[in-house]
Design a protein around this motif. Structure first.
Motif, PDB file in Angstrom:
ATOM      1  N   HIS A   5      33.916  31.966  39.662  1.00  0.00           N
ATOM      2  CA  HIS A   5      35.218  32.462  40.099  1.00  0.00           C
ATOM      3  C   HIS A   5      36.309  32.013  39.125  1.00  0.00           C
ATOM      4  CE1 HIS A   5      32.897  32.746  43.789  1.00  0.00           C
ATOM      5  NE2 HIS A   5      33.827  33.550  44.270  1.00  0.00           N
ATOM      6  N   CYS A   6      37.412  32.738  39.153  1.00  0.00           N
ATOM      7  CA  CYS A   6      38.574  32.326  38.379  1.00  0.00           C
ATOM      8  C   CYS A   6      39.841  32.579  39.187  1.00  0.00           C
ATOM      9  CB  CYS A   6      38.635  33.024  37.024  1.00  0.00           C
ATOM     10  SG  CYS A   6      38.891  34.801  37.073  1.00  0.00           S
TER      11      CYS A   6
ATOM     12  N   LYS B 175      42.580  30.986  34.966  1.00  0.00           N
ATOM     13  CA  LYS B 175      42.079  29.614  34.998  1.00  0.00           C
ATOM     14  C   LYS B 175      40.733  29.616  35.717  1.00  0.00           C
ATOM     15  CE  LYS B 175      46.689  27.580  35.241  1.00  0.00           C
ATOM     16  NZ  LYS B 175      46.726  26.969  33.947  1.00  0.00           N
ATOM     17  N   PRO B 176      39.789  28.790  35.283  1.00  0.00           N
ATOM     18  CA  PRO B 176      38.524  28.711  36.015  1.00  0.00           C
ATOM     19  C   PRO B 176      38.763  28.062  37.369  1.00  0.00           C
ATOM     20  CG  PRO B 176      38.613  26.991  34.371  1.00  0.00           C
ATOM     21  CD  PRO B 176      39.835  27.851  34.155  1.00  0.00           C
TER      22      PRO B 176
ATOM     23  N   PHE C 279      31.505  30.366  34.811  1.00  0.00           N
ATOM     24  CA  PHE C 279      32.104  30.081  36.112  1.00  0.00           C
ATOM     25  C   PHE C 279      31.859  31.260  37.049  1.00  0.00           C
ATOM     26  CE2 PHE C 279      34.332  27.438  33.146  1.00  0.00           C
ATOM     27  CZ  PHE C 279      34.570  26.264  33.839  1.00  0.00           C
TER      28      PHE C 279
ATOM     29  N   LEU D  49      34.155  31.410  29.844  1.00  0.00           N
ATOM     30  CA  LEU D  49      34.579  31.729  31.213  1.00  0.00           C
ATOM     31  C   LEU D  49      33.415  32.298  32.022  1.00  0.00           C
ATOM     32  CD1 LEU D  49      36.944  31.795  33.237  1.00  0.00           C
ATOM     33  CD2 LEU D  49      37.379  34.151  32.481  1.00  0.00           C
ATOM     34  N   ASP D  50      32.479  32.960  31.351  1.00  0.00           N
ATOM     35  CA  ASP D  50      31.353  33.567  32.064  1.00  0.00           C
ATOM     36  C   ASP D  50      30.425  32.536  32.708  1.00  0.00           C
ATOM     37  OD1 ASP D  50      30.273  32.619  29.698  1.00  0.00           O
ATOM     38  OD2 ASP D  50      29.215  34.462  29.199  1.00  0.00           O
TER      39      ASP D  50
ATOM     40  N   ILE E  31      33.936  36.325  39.360  1.00  0.00           N
ATOM     41  CA  ILE E  31      33.689  36.890  38.036  1.00  0.00           C
ATOM     42  C   ILE E  31      32.366  37.636  38.055  1.00  0.00           C
ATOM     43  CG2 ILE E  31      33.297  36.402  35.593  1.00  0.00           C
ATOM     44  CD1 ILE E  31      34.995  33.829  36.025  1.00  0.00           C
TER      45      ILE E  31
END
Length: 140
Positions: free
Chosen positions: A33-34, A106-107, A31, A28-29, A81
């Motif tokens: 934004h999420c 969610k990404p 991206f 996730l890092d 993020i």
């Protein structure tokens, strides 16, 4: 608390997951934004089908607003993020009440999540106030 994440991008928040879900944060890092999906747990159970939204002084249909009192009290926010470590995601631009139960992360992918041509209905008249308006007690 800003009424939408765009209202104050500097508001920092921490999303804490139970340990059982920590592995789900892998990658996730990468991206910027999420999308956070969460339960409006402090909103009243009674859900009027017309509400006076924060950016207006006219009654609007609940499905034409982003009011937290909803027939199914699910919220959505797109946040930046800042970092992902262990079972914690630090984000900027959050507009969620502390201790809000998280349903999903969610990404954010602009090619998937941002349509090219959109209309914003009655909100067009209110866009100039989004950046300065804060939530009040009307939906808590």
């Amino acid at each position: 608390m800003p009424i939408q994440p765009v209202g104050d991008a500097a508001v920092e928040g921490v999303v804490e997951l139970m340990e059982a879900y920590a592995d789900g944060l892998k990658d996730l890092d990468g991206f910027s934004h999420c999308i956070l999906l969460y339960h409006f747990y402090v909103a009243e159970d009674a859900t009027p089908m017309e509400v006076e939204p924060f950016l207006d002084d006219e009654q609007r249909g609940v499905f034409a607003t982003r009011a937290p009192q909803r027939p199914n009290p699910i919220g959505i926010s797109v946040v930046e993020i800042e970092s992902v470590t262990d079972q914690v995601v630090t984000v900027n631009g959050i507009d969620v009440v502390d201790q809000t139960p998280l349903l999903d992360i969610k990404p954010f992918v602009p090619k998937f999540d941002v349509p090219a041509d959109v209309d914003t209905g009655w909100l067009t008249a209110s866009e100039s106030t989004i950046h300065s308006k804060e939530a009040d007690e009307r939906f808590l």
